[in-house]
Design a protein around this motif. Structure first.
Motif, PDB file in Angstrom:
ATOM      1  N   PRO A   7      -5.455  -2.866   8.477  1.00  0.00           N
ATOM      2  CA  PRO A   7      -5.260  -1.725   7.582  1.00  0.00           C
ATOM      3  C   PRO A   7      -3.779  -1.653   7.198  1.00  0.00           C
ATOM      4  O   PRO A   7      -2.905  -1.995   7.991  1.00  0.00           O
ATOM      5  CB  PRO A   7      -5.681  -0.520   8.417  1.00  0.00           C
ATOM      6  CG  PRO A   7      -5.769  -0.997   9.821  1.00  0.00           C
ATOM      7  CD  PRO A   7      -5.834  -2.493   9.817  1.00  0.00           C
ATOM      8  N   LEU A   8      -3.518  -1.246   5.968  1.00  0.00           N
ATOM      9  CA  LEU A   8      -2.153  -1.206   5.452  1.00  0.00           C
ATOM     10  C   LEU A   8      -1.682   0.224   5.270  1.00  0.00           C
ATOM     11  O   LEU A   8      -2.482   1.158   5.258  1.00  0.00           O
ATOM     12  CB  LEU A   8      -2.077  -1.948   4.115  1.00  0.00           C
ATOM     13  CG  LEU A   8      -2.527  -3.406   4.134  1.00  0.00           C
ATOM     14  CD1 LEU A   8      -2.486  -3.997   2.733  1.00  0.00           C
ATOM     15  CD2 LEU A   8      -1.691  -4.227   5.093  1.00  0.00           C
ATOM     16  N   GLN A   9      -0.379   0.384   5.088  1.00  0.00           N
ATOM     17  CA  GLN A   9       0.215   1.688   4.799  1.00  0.00           C
ATOM     18  C   GLN A   9       0.241   1.916   3.286  1.00  0.00           C
ATOM     19  O   GLN A   9       1.254   2.276   2.713  1.00  0.00           O
ATOM     20  CB  GLN A   9       1.627   1.774   5.391  1.00  0.00           C
ATOM     21  CG  GLN A   9       1.670   1.718   6.894  1.00  0.00           C
ATOM     22  CD  GLN A   9       0.919   2.883   7.510  1.00  0.00           C
ATOM     23  OE1 GLN A   9       1.086   4.020   7.119  1.00  0.00           O
ATOM     24  NE2 GLN A   9       0.068   2.583   8.474  1.00  0.00           N
ATOM     25  N   TRP A  10      -0.890   1.657   2.641  1.00  0.00           N
ATOM     26  CA  TRP A  10      -1.124   1.929   1.230  1.00  0.00           C
ATOM     27  C   TRP A  10      -2.448   2.664   1.160  1.00  0.00           C
ATOM     28  O   TRP A  10      -3.303   2.476   2.034  1.00  0.00           O
ATOM     29  CB  TRP A  10      -1.234   0.623   0.417  1.00  0.00           C
ATOM     30  CG  TRP A  10       0.060  -0.079   0.236  1.00  0.00           C
ATOM     31  CD1 TRP A  10       0.534  -1.121   0.972  1.00  0.00           C
ATOM     32  CD2 TRP A  10       1.075   0.217  -0.719  1.00  0.00           C
ATOM     33  NE1 TRP A  10       1.769  -1.493   0.528  1.00  0.00           N
ATOM     34  CE2 TRP A  10       2.126  -0.696  -0.512  1.00  0.00           C
ATOM     35  CE3 TRP A  10       1.200   1.158  -1.745  1.00  0.00           C
ATOM     36  CZ2 TRP A  10       3.287  -0.694  -1.286  1.00  0.00           C
ATOM     37  CZ3 TRP A  10       2.358   1.148  -2.508  1.00  0.00           C
ATOM     38  CH2 TRP A  10       3.386   0.241  -2.278  1.00  0.00           C
ATOM     39  N   PRO A  11      -2.652   3.471   0.139  1.00  0.00           N
ATOM     40  CA  PRO A  11      -3.970   4.112   0.020  1.00  0.00           C
ATOM     41  C   PRO A  11      -5.062   3.042  -0.065  1.00  0.00           C
ATOM     42  O   PRO A  11      -4.808   1.943  -0.587  1.00  0.00           O
ATOM     43  CB  PRO A  11      -3.869   4.890  -1.300  1.00  0.00           C
ATOM     44  CG  PRO A  11      -2.403   5.065  -1.541  1.00  0.00           C
ATOM     45  CD  PRO A  11      -1.734   3.860  -0.929  1.00  0.00           C
ATOM     46  N   PRO A  12      -6.259   3.347   0.448  1.00  0.00           N
ATOM     47  CA  PRO A  12      -7.348   2.376   0.327  1.00  0.00           C
ATOM     48  C   PRO A  12      -7.545   2.011  -1.145  1.00  0.00           C
ATOM     49  O   PRO A  12      -7.431   2.858  -2.025  1.00  0.00           O
ATOM     50  CB  PRO A  12      -8.563   3.119   0.875  1.00  0.00           C
ATOM     51  CG  PRO A  12      -7.989   4.200   1.734  1.00  0.00           C
ATOM     52  CD  PRO A  12      -6.665   4.562   1.124  1.00  0.00           C
TER      53      PRO A  12
END
Length: 153
Positions: A7-12
């Protein structure tokens, strides 16, 4: 579907993903309008592209991916360059895979690219950490709190 991506620190992002003929995952790139191999760096790139389109309002057709440039006689490619609707480059983005720690080398790389492209804002991200700078007319870099949206009009 387990893609094996963190998972990234960007919106899905509503990524379109399929298994290619080779059996490996591919993702539809909105900017390039084609299926590309889903590698860790591409995972980050596609999240950034979706953010640029969905949040910053850059039209997909105004986003250049792997834009060629010549630096000191060498052919290079900028990961993402977002342009205004009248063609002015606004945001230069360098994407790294999530396992690559952001370093001064990565920031220096995008700064060198910007010596050619002369874009007023730069972002370096591995999807987990981000650094962004506004570049003044004299070349000085100031940290940015928010990325520039596509100007309307």
């Amino acid at each position: 579907m387990d893609l094996g991506m963190p998972p990234l620190q960007w919106p899905p992002a509503p990524l379109k993903i399929q298994r290619g003929a080779s059996g490996k995952f591919e993702v539809m790139c909105l900017a390039r309008r084609k299926w590309v191999a889903l590698e860790p760096e591409e995972w980050v790139r596609q999240h950034v592209i979706h953010h640029c389109i969905d949040v910053l309002n850059y039209p997909a057709g105004c986003i250049a991916v792997e834009r060629p440039l010549v630096l000191n006689g060498m052919n290079r490619r900028a990961d993402i360059v977002c342009h205004t609707t009248d063609g002015r480059a606004q945001l230069l983005v360098e994407c790294k895979a999530p396992e690559i720690k952001l370093s001064q080398d990565a920031v220096s790389q995008v700064a060198r690219y910007n010596m050619v492209l002369k874009v007023p804002a730069m972002l370096v991200t591995n999807g987990l950490e981000h650094v962004a700078y506004q570049i003044g007319p004299d070349g000085t870099a100031t940290p940015l709190e928010a990325l520039p949206s596509c100007p309307v009009g």
